[in-house]
Design an enzyme around this catalytic site. Structure first.
Site, mmCIF file in Angstrom:
data_model
loop_
_atom_site.group_PDB
_atom_site.id
_atom_site.type_symbol
_atom_site.label_atom_id
_atom_site.label_comp_id
_atom_site.label_asym_id
_atom_site.label_seq_id
_atom_site.Cartn_x
_atom_site.Cartn_y
_atom_site.Cartn_z
ATOM 1 N N CYS A 114 -40.048 9.667 6.187
ATOM 2 C CA CYS A 114 -41.244 10.201 6.856
ATOM 3 C C CYS A 114 -41.941 9.175 7.735
ATOM 4 O O CYS A 114 -42.867 9.519 8.471
ATOM 5 C CB CYS A 114 -42.223 10.770 5.833
ATOM 6 S SG CYS A 114 -41.607 12.259 5.055
ATOM 7 N N HIS A 254 -49.573 10.901 8.826
ATOM 8 C CA HIS A 254 -48.439 11.725 8.417
ATOM 9 C C HIS A 254 -48.989 12.868 7.566
ATOM 10 O O HIS A 254 -49.864 12.670 6.728
ATOM 11 C CB HIS A 254 -47.470 10.868 7.599
ATOM 12 C CG HIS A 254 -46.366 11.645 6.966
ATOM 13 N ND1 HIS A 254 -45.556 12.501 7.677
ATOM 14 C CD2 HIS A 254 -45.950 11.711 5.671
ATOM 15 C CE1 HIS A 254 -44.691 13.055 6.850
ATOM 16 N NE2 HIS A 254 -44.892 12.599 5.634
ATOM 17 N N ASN A 284 -45.046 19.682 6.042
ATOM 18 C CA ASN A 284 -44.525 18.334 6.282
ATOM 19 C C ASN A 284 -43.262 18.433 7.148
ATOM 20 O O ASN A 284 -42.205 18.848 6.670
ATOM 21 C CB ASN A 284 -44.224 17.664 4.939
ATOM 22 C CG ASN A 284 -43.743 16.229 5.087
ATOM 23 O OD1 ASN A 284 -43.449 15.773 6.193
ATOM 24 N ND2 ASN A 284 -43.655 15.528 3.971
HETATM 25 O O1 UT7 Z 1 -43.724 12.931 3.006
HETATM 26 C C1 UT7 Z 1 -43.000 12.248 2.042
HETATM 27 C C2 UT7 Z 1 -43.849 11.830 0.934
HETATM 28 N N1 UT7 Z 1 -44.100 12.933 0.038
HETATM 29 C C3 UT7 Z 1 -45.305 13.100 -0.446
HETATM 30 O O2 UT7 Z 1 -46.197 12.393 -0.057
HETATM 31 C C4 UT7 Z 1 -45.530 14.148 -1.506
HETATM 32 C C5 UT7 Z 1 -46.367 13.577 -2.606
HETATM 33 N N2 UT7 Z 1 -46.592 14.513 -3.719
HETATM 34 C C6 UT7 Z 1 -47.370 15.587 -3.617
HETATM 35 O O3 UT7 Z 1 -47.844 15.917 -2.557
HETATM 36 C C7 UT7 Z 1 -47.669 16.369 -4.872
HETATM 37 O O4 UT7 Z 1 -47.218 15.647 -5.989
HETATM 38 C C8 UT7 Z 1 -47.068 17.808 -4.895
HETATM 39 C C9 UT7 Z 1 -47.796 18.687 -3.914
HETATM 40 C C10 UT7 Z 1 -45.589 17.740 -4.569
HETATM 41 C C11 UT7 Z 1 -47.241 18.416 -6.281
HETATM 42 O O5 UT7 Z 1 -48.614 18.437 -6.645
HETATM 43 P P1 UT7 Z 1 -49.098 17.862 -8.060
HETATM 44 O O6 UT7 Z 1 -50.543 18.059 -8.110
HETATM 45 O O7 UT7 Z 1 -48.583 16.460 -8.164
HETATM 46 O O8 UT7 Z 1 -48.386 18.850 -9.057
HETATM 47 P P2 UT7 Z 1 -47.386 18.513 -10.246
HETATM 48 O O9 UT7 Z 1 -46.049 18.121 -9.710
HETATM 49 O O10 UT7 Z 1 -48.060 17.578 -11.187
HETATM 50 O O11 UT7 Z 1 -47.259 19.915 -10.955
HETATM 51 C C12 UT7 Z 1 -48.348 20.495 -11.658
HETATM 52 C C13 UT7 Z 1 -47.907 21.840 -12.212
HETATM 53 C C14 UT7 Z 1 -46.588 21.772 -12.991
HETATM 54 O O12 UT7 Z 1 -46.692 22.692 -14.061
HETATM 55 P P3 UT7 Z 1 -47.022 22.199 -15.558
HETATM 56 O O13 UT7 Z 1 -45.919 21.237 -15.900
HETATM 57 O O14 UT7 Z 1 -48.355 21.539 -15.468
HETATM 58 O O15 UT7 Z 1 -47.010 23.460 -16.344
HETATM 59 C C15 UT7 Z 1 -45.583 22.256 -12.001
HETATM 60 O O16 UT7 Z 1 -44.453 22.826 -12.615
HETATM 61 O O17 UT7 Z 1 -47.671 22.755 -11.137
HETATM 62 C C16 UT7 Z 1 -46.356 23.306 -11.260
HETATM 63 N N3 UT7 Z 1 -45.847 23.567 -9.918
HETATM 64 C C17 UT7 Z 1 -46.121 24.678 -9.219
HETATM 65 N N4 UT7 Z 1 -46.851 25.753 -9.517
HETATM 66 C C18 UT7 Z 1 -46.938 26.727 -8.581
HETATM 67 C C19 UT7 Z 1 -45.056 22.761 -9.160
HETATM 68 N N5 UT7 Z 1 -44.815 23.344 -7.986
HETATM 69 C C20 UT7 Z 1 -45.454 24.535 -7.999
HETATM 70 C C21 UT7 Z 1 -45.580 25.584 -7.068
HETATM 71 N N6 UT7 Z 1 -46.344 26.657 -7.404
HETATM 72 N N7 UT7 Z 1 -44.999 25.551 -5.843
#
Ligand code: UT7
Length: 327
Positions: A114, A254, A284
Site C-alpha cells: 500500500c 492512504h 482501499n
Molecule cells: O492497507 C493495508 C493496511 N491494512 C490496514 O491498515 C487494515 C488494518 N486493519 C483494520 O482496518 C481492521 O483491523 C479491520 C477493519 C480489518 C477489522 O476491524 P477490527 O475492529 O480490528 O475487527 P476485528 O478483526 O477485531 O473483528 C471484530 C469482530 C470479530 O468477531 P468476534 O471474534 O469478536 O466475535 C470478527 O469476526 O468482528 C468480526 N468481523 C466482522 N463482522 C461483521 C470481522 N469482519 C467482519 C465483517 N462483518 N465484515
C-alpha cells in the site's frame, strides 16, 4: 531543483459494490463496515468493462490529458506502482508506455504494497533531481478484486479497484517534493500477504484449493502497526522540517481505515477540514489511494500548499512525504 507534480489524473471502474450488496455475499452488515472502516462502497472492474491494471491506467491518463492539456508521448520514464500488475514477468509499465505513445520511455513496475505510490514518487523525484530524466509518469493502479476472496468477510469489505496518475517534472521555484521518511520492517511479513503465487510457494492445484492465491491479513495486528507507524512518521516529518499542523494545508493519507487516518491527523495536530478522505466511496485501492485523493480534491489545492502524503502497507512498508503543491 525540485521534482513537482505538474498534472494529475484518476479513474475508477463503473461497477459500484455497496455494503448492502456485500450483505448478500457474506455475513456482514452496513453498520459494522461503516463504523469499523468508514467504507460505504467500492468500485470493481468487471470483465465487461475491461481487464487489468493497465486498463485503469490508460483511462486515468486520458482523464489527466483532458483536464490539464498535457502531452504524455514525450515522457522519458514510466513507473507503475501496483501489487496487481497485468501479469508477472512482462512488465505492465512498458505496455502503458507503449499505449500512451511514449516511444522513448524507460519503464518499470514497483511493488511496495500500500506504500507503492509513495515509494514511486520518491523514486521519480530522485531521478528528476539527479537530472537523469525530465518527465516521469507515476501510475498507482490496482485491481484488488483480482486477489480478494469474496467469501472472506474480513478482507472483501475493505478493498476496491482504481487508479491515479501523476506527471512529475523539474521545478525551479522550490515547489514539489521537499522531504520524505520511508521505512520498512519485515515483522509484517506474516500479517498481511498473499501466500501463494510467488517463488516461495508457486501456484498449484493445492494452493488454489486452499485459496492461498487471495490476500489475507491479521486485521488487528496490522491496525496497531499502521496506527503507530503512519502517525509517527507523519508527525516526524513535520518536526524534522520545523513545521506544525498550522503550516499543513492538507494531509493526503492512504485510505485503509478511517480510524487509522483519524489517529494520524490527531498526532499531527490537524483539524478535520485538513484531512482528505474518499474511503467511503472507494475503499482501499492500495497503490491508487493517494493519487485518487489528489485527483478528487485537486480543485481545492493552491500553488504552494504544504501537503503531507502518508501511507502504510504490507511488508511492512510505510512513510510520509512533504510536498509543496505546484499546480
Ligand atoms: O492497507 C493495508 C493496511 N491494512 C490496514 O491498515 C487494515 C488494518 N486493519 C483494520 O482496518 C481492521 O483491523 C479491520 C477493519 C480489518 C477489522 O476491524 P477490527 O475492529 O480490528 O475487527 P476485528 O478483526 O477485531 O473483528 C471484530 C469482530 C470479530 O468477531 P468476534 O471474534 O469478536 O466475535 C470478527 O469476526 O468482528 C468480526 N468481523 C466482522 N463482522 C461483521 C470481522 N469482519 C467482519 C465483517 N462483518 N465484515
Amino acid at each position: 531543483m525540485k521534482a513537482a507534480i505538474t498534472a494529475i489524473g484518476g479513474y475508477v471502474p463503473e461497477y459500484v459494490l455497496t455494503n448492502t450488496e456485500l450483505e448478500t455475499m457474506v455475513e456482514t452488515n452496513d453498520e459494522w463496515i461503516t463504523s469499523r472502516t468508514g467504507i460505504k462502497e467500492r468500485r470493481i472492474l468487471k470483465p465487461e468493462e475491461g481487464m487489468g491494471a493497465s486498463y485503469l491506467a490508460l483511462k486515468a491518463v486520458e482523464a489527466m490529458k483532458k483536464e490539464y492539456g498535457v502531452r504524455v508521448d514525450d515522457v522519458d520514464m514510466v513507473i507503475l506502482a501496483s501489487v496487481t500488475p497485468d501479469m508477472p514477468v512482462a512488465i505492465t509499465s512498458a505496455y502503458i508506455a507503449q499505449e500512451i505513445g511514449a516511444k522513448h520511455a524507460y519503464a518499470y513496475d514497483l511493488q511496495a504494497a500500500c506504500s507503492s505510490f509513495l515509494y514511486a514518487v520518491s523514486t521519480a523525484a530522485a531521478f528528476i533531481e539527479s537530472k537523469k530524466y525530465k518527465k516521469v509518469l507515476v501510475v498507482g493502479s490496482d485491481v484488488m478484486s483480482s486477489i480478494v476472496d469474496y467469501e472472506d468477510r474480513t478482507t472483501c469489505i475493505l478493498f476496491g479497484d482504481g487508479c491515479g496518475v501523476a506527471l512529475m517534472e523539474p521545478n525551479e521555484d522550490d515547489l514539489g517534493v521537499q522531504d520524505e521518511i520511508l521505512r520498512t520492517d519485515a515483522v509484517g511479513r506474516n500479517f498481511l500477504k498473499m501466500d501463494a503465487g510467488g517463488s516461495f510457494l508457486p501456484p498449484s492445484h493445492e494452493t488454489i484449493d486452499a485459496k492461498q492465491h487471495y490476500i489475507r491479513q491479521e486485521g488487528q495486528s496490522v491496525f496497531r502497526f499502521a496506527v503507530s507507524n503512519m502517525a509517527d512518521t507523519s508527525a516526524e516529518i513535520l518536526e524534522k522540517n520545523g513545521l506544525t499542523g498550522d503550516d499543513v494545508a492538507y494531509l493526503v493519507p492512504h485510505q485503509a481505515n478511517l480510524r487509522i487516518i483519524d489517529a494520524t491527523a490527531r498526532r499531527m495536530g490537524l483539524s478535520e477540514d485538513k484531512v482528505l478522505i474518499n474511503i467511503q466511496r472507494y475503499g482501499n485501492t492500495t497503490s491508487a489511494t493517494i493519487p485518487l485523493c489528489l485527483w478528487d480534491y485537486r480543485h481545492q489545492f493552491k500553488k504552494g500548499d504544504n501537503l503531507v502524503f502518508a501511507a502504510f502497507g504490507g511488508g511492512f512498508t510505510w512513510g510520509a512525504m512533504w510536498v509543496k503543491w505546484a499546480i
